[in-house]
Design a protein around this motif. Structure first.
Motif, PDB file in Angstrom:
ATOM      1  N   SER A  32       1.291 -22.927 -17.802  1.00 27.31           N
ATOM      2  CA  SER A  32       1.780 -22.464 -16.499  1.00 27.31           C
ATOM      3  C   SER A  32       3.297 -22.467 -16.362  1.00 27.31           C
ATOM      4  CB  SER A  32       1.216 -23.358 -15.383  1.00 27.31           C
ATOM      5  OG  SER A  32      -0.188 -23.400 -15.414  1.00 27.31           O
ATOM      6  N   ALA A  33       4.011 -23.203 -17.209  1.00 27.56           N
ATOM      7  CA  ALA A  33       5.440 -23.397 -16.941  1.00 27.56           C
ATOM      8  C   ALA A  33       6.196 -23.760 -18.205  1.00 27.56           C
ATOM      9  CB  ALA A  33       5.618 -24.527 -15.911  1.00 27.56           C
ATOM     10  N   PHE A  34       7.479 -23.446 -18.206  1.00 26.64           N
ATOM     11  CA  PHE A  34       8.488 -23.904 -19.164  1.00 26.64           C
ATOM     12  C   PHE A  34       8.417 -23.246 -20.547  1.00 26.64           C
ATOM     13  CE2 PHE A  34       7.747 -27.568 -16.282  1.00 26.64           C
ATOM     14  CZ  PHE A  34       8.947 -27.476 -15.589  1.00 26.64           C
ATOM     15  N   ALA A  70      -7.851 -16.469 -17.351  1.00 20.28           N
ATOM     16  CA  ALA A  70      -9.120 -16.464 -18.087  1.00 20.28           C
ATOM     17  C   ALA A  70      -8.936 -16.992 -19.504  1.00 20.28           C
ATOM     18  CB  ALA A  70      -9.702 -15.052 -18.125  1.00 20.28           C
ATOM     19  N   ASP A  71      -7.788 -16.681 -20.111  1.00 17.99           N
ATOM     20  CA  ASP A  71      -7.535 -17.125 -21.486  1.00 17.99           C
ATOM     21  C   ASP A  71      -7.390 -18.640 -21.566  1.00 17.99           C
ATOM     22  OD1 ASP A  71      -7.553 -14.451 -22.044  1.00 17.99           O
ATOM     23  OD2 ASP A  71      -5.423 -14.301 -22.573  1.00 17.99           O
ATOM     24  N   VAL A  72      -6.635 -19.202 -20.643  1.00 12.70           N
ATOM     25  CA  VAL A  72      -6.398 -20.645 -20.741  1.00 12.70           C
ATOM     26  C   VAL A  72      -7.619 -21.440 -20.293  1.00 12.70           C
ATOM     27  CG1 VAL A  72      -3.891 -20.606 -20.721  1.00 12.70           C
ATOM     28  CG2 VAL A  72      -5.102 -20.599 -18.568  1.00 12.70           C
ATOM     29  N   VAL A  73      -8.383 -20.928 -19.344  1.00 16.80           N
ATOM     30  CA  VAL A  73      -9.640 -21.593 -18.990  1.00 16.80           C
ATOM     31  C   VAL A  73     -10.576 -21.591 -20.199  1.00 16.80           C
ATOM     32  CG1 VAL A  73     -11.736 -21.428 -17.577  1.00 16.80           C
ATOM     33  CG2 VAL A  73      -9.479 -21.211 -16.499  1.00 16.80           C
ATOM     34  N   ALA A  74     -10.623 -20.466 -20.919  1.00 10.90           N
ATOM     35  CA  ALA A  74     -11.444 -20.388 -22.135  1.00 10.90           C
ATOM     36  C   ALA A  74     -10.949 -21.389 -23.182  1.00 10.90           C
ATOM     37  CB  ALA A  74     -11.420 -18.977 -22.702  1.00 10.90           C
ATOM     38  N   LEU A  75      -9.635 -21.541 -23.309  1.00  7.66           N
ATOM     39  CA  LEU A  75      -9.078 -22.508 -24.244  1.00  7.66           C
ATOM     40  C   LEU A  75      -9.484 -23.930 -23.863  1.00  7.66           C
ATOM     41  CD1 LEU A  75      -7.156 -23.554 -26.469  1.00  7.66           C
ATOM     42  CD2 LEU A  75      -5.297 -23.337 -24.811  1.00  7.66           C
ATOM     43  N   ASP A 117      -4.017 -33.180 -19.724  1.00 11.10           N
ATOM     44  CA  ASP A 117      -2.787 -33.706 -19.130  1.00 11.10           C
ATOM     45  C   ASP A 117      -2.050 -32.629 -18.352  1.00 11.10           C
ATOM     46  OD1 ASP A 117      -0.676 -36.063 -19.275  1.00 11.10           O
ATOM     47  OD2 ASP A 117       0.418 -34.190 -19.553  1.00 11.10           O
ATOM     48  N   THR A 118      -1.748 -32.927 -17.083  1.00 17.53           N
ATOM     49  CA  THR A 118      -1.028 -31.996 -16.225  1.00 17.53           C
ATOM     50  C   THR A 118      -0.058 -32.773 -15.343  1.00 17.53           C
ATOM     51  OG1 THR A 118      -1.277 -30.195 -14.611  1.00 17.53           O
ATOM     52  CG2 THR A 118      -2.885 -31.977 -14.475  1.00 17.53           C
ATOM     53  N   SER A 119       0.546 -32.095 -14.375  1.00 19.29           N
ATOM     54  CA  SER A 119       1.454 -32.725 -13.417  1.00 19.29           C
ATOM     55  C   SER A 119       1.584 -31.809 -12.209  1.00 19.29           C
ATOM     56  CB  SER A 119       2.838 -32.933 -14.040  1.00 19.29           C
ATOM     57  OG  SER A 119       3.788 -33.314 -13.046  1.00 19.29           O
ATOM     58  N   ASP A 120       1.887 -32.415 -11.056  1.00 18.66           N
ATOM     59  CA  ASP A 120       2.068 -31.577  -9.861  1.00 18.66           C
ATOM     60  C   ASP A 120       3.324 -30.704  -9.967  1.00 18.66           C
ATOM     61  OD1 ASP A 120       4.046 -33.493  -9.429  1.00 18.66           O
ATOM     62  OD2 ASP A 120       3.261 -34.174  -7.495  1.00 18.66           O
ATOM     63  N   MET A 121       4.248 -31.051 -10.866  1.00  9.66           N
ATOM     64  CA  MET A 121       5.485 -30.249 -10.960  1.00  9.66           C
ATOM     65  C   MET A 121       5.349 -29.061 -11.907  1.00  9.66           C
ATOM     66  SD  MET A 121       8.356 -31.892 -13.470  1.00  9.66           S
ATOM     67  CE  MET A 121       9.263 -30.366 -13.313  1.00  9.66           C
ATOM     68  N   TYR A 122       4.263 -28.975 -12.656  1.00 16.52           N
ATOM     69  CA  TYR A 122       4.099 -27.844 -13.569  1.00 16.52           C
ATOM     70  C   TYR A 122       3.689 -26.629 -12.761  1.00 16.52           C
ATOM     71  CZ  TYR A 122       3.844 -31.567 -17.126  1.00 16.52           C
ATOM     72  OH  TYR A 122       4.099 -32.666 -17.921  1.00 16.52           O
ATOM     73  N   GLY A 123       4.617 -25.725 -12.617  1.00 17.29           N
ATOM     74  CA  GLY A 123       4.366 -24.521 -11.819  1.00 17.29           C
ATOM     75  C   GLY A 123       5.423 -24.260 -10.762  1.00 17.29           C
ATOM     76  N   THR A 150       0.758 -24.913  -9.824  1.00 24.10           N
ATOM     77  CA  THR A 150      -0.178 -23.925 -10.364  1.00 24.10           C
ATOM     78  C   THR A 150      -0.990 -24.462 -11.538  1.00 24.10           C
ATOM     79  OG1 THR A 150       1.635 -23.024 -11.692  1.00 24.10           O
ATOM     80  CG2 THR A 150       1.167 -21.925  -9.608  1.00 24.10           C
ATOM     81  N   ASN A 151      -0.403 -25.401 -12.311  1.00 28.71           N
ATOM     82  CA  ASN A 151      -1.143 -25.946 -13.451  1.00 28.71           C
ATOM     83  C   ASN A 151      -2.317 -26.799 -12.979  1.00 28.71           C
ATOM     84  OD1 ASN A 151      -1.012 -28.072 -16.157  1.00 28.71           O
ATOM     85  ND2 ASN A 151      -0.976 -25.865 -16.479  1.00 28.71           N
ATOM     86  N   GLU A 152      -2.113 -27.575 -11.932  1.00 31.07           N
ATOM     87  CA  GLU A 152      -3.229 -28.365 -11.384  1.00 31.07           C
ATOM     88  C   GLU A 152      -4.331 -27.449 -10.854  1.00 31.07           C
ATOM     89  OE1 GLU A 152      -1.489 -32.662  -9.996  1.00 31.07           O
ATOM     90  OE2 GLU A 152      -1.390 -31.047  -8.531  1.00 31.07           O
ATOM     91  N   LEU A 153      -3.950 -26.369 -10.182  1.00 30.30           N
ATOM     92  CA  LEU A 153      -4.954 -25.419  -9.688  1.00 30.30           C
ATOM     93  C   LEU A 153      -5.745 -24.815 -10.853  1.00 30.30           C
ATOM     94  CD1 LEU A 153      -2.757 -23.695  -6.974  1.00 30.30           C
ATOM     95  CD2 LEU A 153      -4.835 -25.016  -6.512  1.00 30.30           C
ATOM     96  N   LEU A 154      -5.034 -24.517 -11.934  1.00 29.52           N
ATOM     97  CA  LEU A 154      -5.674 -23.962 -13.128  1.00 29.52           C
ATOM     98  C   LEU A 154      -6.674 -24.963 -13.724  1.00 29.52           C
ATOM     99  CD1 LEU A 154      -5.688 -21.699 -15.321  1.00 29.52           C
ATOM    100  CD2 LEU A 154      -3.922 -23.028 -16.483  1.00 29.52           C
ATOM    101  N   ILE A 155      -6.240 -26.217 -13.856  1.00 32.57           N
ATOM    102  CA  ILE A 155      -7.141 -27.245 -14.385  1.00 32.57           C
ATOM    103  C   ILE A 155      -8.354 -27.387 -13.467  1.00 32.57           C
ATOM    104  CG2 ILE A 155      -7.372 -29.681 -15.024  1.00 32.57           C
ATOM    105  CD1 ILE A 155      -5.453 -28.003 -16.791  1.00 32.57           C
TER     106      ILE A 155
END
Length: 332
Positions: A29-31, A39-44, A57-63, A66-71
C-alpha cells in the motif's frame, strides 16, 4: 504453491506462537511505488496463509490506513482464525504533519481505529511504532496494559526502541516482541538491543531482512545506502553475497534471509513482497542451511564498517534516541 509449510515458533515468552517467517504488508500500500491492485495482494496474502505463514504485519500509518483496510479484506472468509495480526500505532499524520504520540488518549483512539479497519475483535500483537520521547514509556505501556485487560489487544510490542526503553517497558508489563531492522547490512542492533531482548525473553521481529530490497533486486533508491556516493562500495557487498549464493545453489535474497533465520529460534523475519513468485523464494530461505563457517563468511562480506550510508535519510525517531522522561515527571 510454496514448496513446504512454514514451521511455527514461540515469539517471546508470553505464549504467542507464530510462523517462523511472517509477511510484511507495508509495500502493498505504501512506500514502494503506487498501491498494488487489491485483488492481487489479497490473493498473495491467501497464498501465504495456505503456505503456512500466520504473522501478517501492518501499521495504521501505511497508506495511511489503507493497508489495514486491505488486511481486513484479506481476513474475511475464515482467514482470521488462521493468522496472527500485528499492527502499530504512534505515528500521527493529522493535518499533514507527522508527530510521534504515546499519550494514553491517542493510544486508545489509535487502537479503536485499527480494530475497526481490520474488522477484528482483538489485535494479536500491538506495537508502539516509534517511541514518543515526551511521554514516559510506563504511561504508554500502562494504557496498552488496559487494552490487554479489556481484550482489545493480546500482546504488546515495541518497534525501534532503545535497550533502556525496552527494560523500563518490560518492567511495567511484559513485552512480547521488539521489531527492529536486522539484516546482513543492518547489524547495529546486535550491540545492545538484541542481547537485552534475549535477557528478558522478548521475541525479535526483523523487518527489512533483505536490506530494503538490496539483496533481492528491488532496492529503495532514495535511501542513503543507494546514493551515488555509497552504492559502488555497497554493490561490492552484493557481489560477494551473490557469488556465495551461486555456490550454495540459492538466490542472494534466500542466502541473506537464511542468515537472519540462523540468528536463533527467537527471531522472526518479516520480508515484504507483492509478488507470489518472490514470496515463494522467500519461503525457500527456510530450507537453506548454513554452517558456522558459511555464517562467518557471510558476515565478513558485510562487516559492520563496510556498509556506507545511514538506514534512513534522517535518523530521528529511531532507537538511537528513543529514551523517555522518568515516570515521576508525568502530569496527566
Amino acid at each position: 504453491m510454496a514448496t513446504a509449510a512454514v514451521r511455527r515458533m514461540k515469539l517471546g515468552s508470553q505464549g504467542l506462537e507464530v510462523s517462523a517467517q511472517g509477511l510484511g504488508c507495508m509495500g502493498m500500500s505504501a512506500f514502494y511505488g503506487p498501491p498494488k491492485p487489491e485483488a492481487d495482494v489479497v490473493a498473495l496474502i491467501h497464498h501465504a496463509v495456505a503456505a503456512g505463514v500466520t504473522l501478517l504485519d501492518t501499521s495504521d500509518m501505511y497508506g495511511p490506513h489503507t493497508n489495514e483496510l486491505l488486511i481486513g479484506k484479506a481476513l474475511q472468509g475464515g482467514v482470521r482464525e488462521k493468522v496472527q495480526v500485528s499492527t502499530k500505532f504512534a505515528v500521527s499524520l493529522a493535518d499533514g504533519k507527522m508527530e510521534i504520540r504515546g499519550d494514553p488518549a491517542y493510544v486508545r483512539a489509535a487502537c479503536e481505529g485499527s480494530l475497526e479497519r481490520l474488522g477484528v475483535d482483538s489485535i494479536d500483537l500491538y506495537y508502539q511504532h516509534r517511541v514518543d520521547k515526551k511521554v514516559p514509556i510506563e504511561v504508554t505501556v500502562g494504557e496498552l496494559k488496559k487494552l490487554v485487560e479489556e481484550g482489545k489487544i493480546k500482546y504488546i510490542g515495541l518497534s525501534e526502541a532503545s535497550a533502556s526503553t525496552i527494560r523500563r517497558a518490560h518492567a511495567f508489563h511484559p513485552i512480547t516482541a521488539v521489531q527492529l531492522e536486522w539484516s546482513l547490512w543492518s547489524r547495529d542492533a546486535e550491540e545492545e538491543i538484541i542481547p537485552t531482548c534475549r535477557e528478558l525473553g522478548i521475541g525479535i521481529v526483523a523487518y527489512s531482512p533483505l536490506g530494503r530490497g538490496f539483496f533481492s533486486g528491488g532496492a529503495k533508491l532514495y535511501m542513503p545506502r543507494f546514493q551515488p556516493e555509497n552504492i559502488e562500495k555497497n554493490t561490492q557487498i552484493f557481489d560477494r553475497v551473490n557469488e556465495m549464493a551461486t555456490r550454495k545453489g540459492c538466490t542472494p535474497a534466500q542466502l541473506a534471509l537464511a542468515w537472519v533465520h540462523h540468528q536463533g529460534d527467537d527471531v522472526c523475519p518479516i520480508p515484504g513482497t507483492t509478488k507470489i513468485e518472490n514470496f515463494n523464494q522467500n519461503v525457500g530461505a527456510l530450507s537453506v542451511k548454513l554452517t558456522l563457517e558459511e555464517m562467518a563468511e557471510l558476515e565478513s562480506c558485510a562487516a559492520a564498517g563496510d556498509v556506507l550510508g545511514d538506514r534512513y535519510p534522517q535518523m530521528d525517531n529511531t532507537w538511537k534516541d528513543s529514551d523517555t522522561p522518568p515516570l515521576s515527571s508525568w502530569k496527566e
